[in-house]
Design a protein around this motif. Structure first.
Motif, PDB file in Angstrom:
ATOM      1  N   LYS A  76       0.806  -1.222   0.000  1.00 38.15           N
ATOM      2  CA  LYS A  76       0.000   0.000   0.000  1.00 38.15           C
ATOM      3  C   LYS A  76       0.842   1.276   0.000  1.00 38.15           C
ATOM      4  O   LYS A  76       0.288   2.378  -0.010  1.00 38.15           O
ATOM      5  CB  LYS A  76      -0.931   0.005   1.203  1.00 38.15           C
ATOM      6  CG  LYS A  76      -1.917  -1.149   1.176  1.00 38.15           C
ATOM      7  CD  LYS A  76      -3.110  -0.890   2.026  1.00 38.15           C
ATOM      8  CE  LYS A  76      -4.061  -2.033   2.132  1.00 38.15           C
ATOM      9  NZ  LYS A  76      -4.549  -2.602   0.922  1.00 38.15           N
ATOM     10  N   PRO A  78       2.967   4.397  -1.345  1.00 34.12           N
ATOM     11  CA  PRO A  78       2.896   5.109  -2.623  1.00 34.12           C
ATOM     12  C   PRO A  78       4.142   4.913  -3.490  1.00 34.12           C
ATOM     13  O   PRO A  78       5.266   4.932  -2.985  1.00 34.12           O
ATOM     14  CB  PRO A  78       2.737   6.576  -2.214  1.00 34.12           C
ATOM     15  CG  PRO A  78       3.212   6.662  -0.816  1.00 34.12           C
ATOM     16  CD  PRO A  78       3.038   5.301  -0.204  1.00 34.12           C
ATOM     17  N   THR A 100       1.016   4.474  -8.032  1.00 35.09           N
ATOM     18  CA  THR A 100       0.086   5.374  -7.356  1.00 35.09           C
ATOM     19  C   THR A 100      -0.174   6.610  -8.205  1.00 35.09           C
ATOM     20  O   THR A 100      -1.282   7.138  -8.223  1.00 35.09           O
ATOM     21  CB  THR A 100       0.673   5.816  -5.996  1.00 35.09           C
ATOM     22  OG1 THR A 100       1.062   4.655  -5.261  1.00 35.09           O
ATOM     23  CG2 THR A 100      -0.316   6.624  -5.193  1.00 35.09           C
ATOM     24  N   VAL A 119       0.555  12.188  -1.836  1.00 35.25           N
ATOM     25  CA  VAL A 119       0.560  10.735  -1.609  1.00 35.25           C
ATOM     26  C   VAL A 119       1.069  10.365  -0.226  1.00 35.25           C
ATOM     27  O   VAL A 119       0.654   9.357   0.331  1.00 35.25           O
ATOM     28  CB  VAL A 119       1.339   9.960  -2.710  1.00 35.25           C
ATOM     29  CG1 VAL A 119       0.688  10.152  -4.055  1.00 35.25           C
ATOM     30  CG2 VAL A 119       2.807  10.341  -2.740  1.00 35.25           C
TER      31      VAL A 119
END
Length: 122
Positions: A76, A78, A100, A119
């Protein structure tokens, strides 16, 4: 302070990125010369954000992103792509790999920092 990894085979671009990030307050920046180097460094250190080029020797950026997404700590996190590639097809491949965001070179430092801030704040 966020730990960042920049992966690009161009020394000049890594220097420019490092300078822009430092000016934006990001001083904990590690550099990698290609996807193989970037993957090794990402496995050795837990980075908060990775910025990678697409076209590099040894391992390209899209392959790097796919490999990073297999590592639990990076599922998960970025990952921004910074590349000269601007086609919708290539952007779709980046998204499919797990990118991302996508920034086209040459980059504007303020726009890069805005994307990094966005981000990292998620």
């Amino acid at each position: 302070m966020a730990k960042l990894l920049i992966v690009d085979d161009s020394t000049m671009l890594r220097d420019m990125l490092n300078y822009a990030l430092n000016e934006g307050g990001y001083t904990d920046v590690t550099e990698a010369v290609d996807g193989v180097d970037g993957l090794a460094k990402a496995k050795a250190t837990d980075f908060d954000l990775i910025i990678t080029d697409v076209n590099m020797p040894n391992m390209d950026g899209l392959t790097l992103i796919g490999e990073l997404r297999k590592i639990p700590q990076y599922t998960k996190k970025p990952i921004l792509v910074l590349t000269t590639e601007r086609s919708d097809e290539m952007k779709a491949k980046g998204k499919a790999a797990g990118a991302t965001g996508w920034i086209v070179k040459p980059f504007v430092p303020d726009q890069l920092l805005k994307a990094v801030n966005i981000v990292l704040s998620r």
